[in-house]
Design a protein around this motif. Structure first.
Motif, PDB file in Angstrom:
ATOM      1  N   THR A  30      35.938  30.280 -12.117  1.00 52.12           N
ATOM      2  CA  THR A  30      37.150  30.959 -12.580  1.00 52.12           C
ATOM      3  C   THR A  30      38.234  29.977 -12.993  1.00 52.12           C
ATOM      4  N   ARG A  31      38.099  28.758 -12.492  1.00 44.37           N
ATOM      5  CA  ARG A  31      39.042  27.679 -12.795  1.00 44.37           C
ATOM      6  C   ARG A  31      40.455  27.934 -12.280  1.00 44.37           C
ATOM      7  N   VAL A  32      40.544  28.680 -11.177  1.00 42.72           N
ATOM      8  CA  VAL A  32      41.854  28.916 -10.565  1.00 42.72           C
ATOM      9  C   VAL A  32      41.859  28.636  -9.069  1.00 42.72           C
ATOM     10  N   ILE A  33      40.706  28.499  -8.452  1.00 39.06           N
ATOM     11  CA  ILE A  33      40.630  28.334  -7.002  1.00 39.06           C
ATOM     12  C   ILE A  33      41.060  26.941  -6.565  1.00 39.06           C
ATOM     13  N   PHE A  34      40.523  25.934  -7.199  1.00 40.21           N
ATOM     14  CA  PHE A  34      40.814  24.557  -6.815  1.00 40.21           C
ATOM     15  C   PHE A  34      41.992  24.029  -7.643  1.00 40.21           C
ATOM     16  N   PRO A  35      42.807  23.166  -7.031  1.00 41.26           N
ATOM     17  CA  PRO A  35      43.973  22.624  -7.752  1.00 41.26           C
ATOM     18  C   PRO A  35      43.595  21.517  -8.729  1.00 41.26           C
ATOM     19  N   ILE A  36      42.956  21.913  -9.810  1.00 39.99           N
ATOM     20  CA  ILE A  36      42.534  20.951 -10.827  1.00 39.99           C
ATOM     21  C   ILE A  36      43.230  21.314 -12.134  1.00 39.99           C
ATOM     22  N   ALA A  37      43.765  20.320 -12.808  1.00 42.04           N
ATOM     23  CA  ALA A  37      44.489  20.541 -14.059  1.00 42.04           C
ATOM     24  C   ALA A  37      43.519  20.976 -15.166  1.00 42.04           C
ATOM     25  N   PRO A  38      44.010  21.765 -16.122  1.00 44.83           N
ATOM     26  CA  PRO A  38      43.154  22.173 -17.251  1.00 44.83           C
ATOM     27  C   PRO A  38      42.552  20.984 -18.006  1.00 44.83           C
TER      28      PRO A  38
END
Length: 150
Positions: A30-38
């Protein structure tokens, strides 16, 4: 993971991919769970399509051992690991002053390219094409009729 020294050296694509995986880039569809930049996700997506996704620390370690017999700079070795040249023509632009350093040792460099191809795994898209070629050759060897589009 703790960073001991900032800017301690250049990283291979494998090391960057491994770092992004450790931060959760591969486990977050989903690309929202972990604090990783786009931007980090974009780098992760790119590196998943390169040879880095099939490399391991052991493979790179073996390759570095084989590189000791060839006089290459650290940056050249790093580029070879990242790019994975599969022919002498692809290796030529990576090595600075190739003609003066290895002009007479062309056979040695051809053997080195064979070592690169043997040790470092190819990118995923190249692996698929190699598998398809091997399947086609096996079918032809088995005597099956090959159909051609006319």
């Amino acid at each position: 993971m703790k960073i001991l020294a900032a800017n301690a050296g250049a990283l291979t694509n494998f090391e960057v991919l491994d770092f992004l995986r450790s931060r959760g880039a591969g486990r977050d569809p989903t690309r929202v769970i972990f604090p990783i930049a786009p931007s980090e996700f974009k780098v992760y997506d790119y590196l998943e399509q390169t040879a880095a996704c099939n490399q391991t620390r052991q493979v790179i370690g073996e390759f570095l051992e084989k590189c000791k017999s060839v006089n290459l700079a650290k940056a050249e070795i790093l580029n070879i690991i990242n790019i994975r040249p599969s022919s002498l023509v692809e290796l030529y632009p990576i090595i600075e002053e190739y003609d003066t350093r290895f002009g007479e040792a062309a056979e040695t460099m051809e053997e080195f390219v064979e070592t690169v191809v043997k040790l470092l795994p190819p990118p995923p898209n190249q692996m698929q094409s190699e598998e398809e070629t091997a399947t086609d050759q096996k079918e032809a060897a088995d005597g099956e009729r090959m159909e051609t589009a006319e």
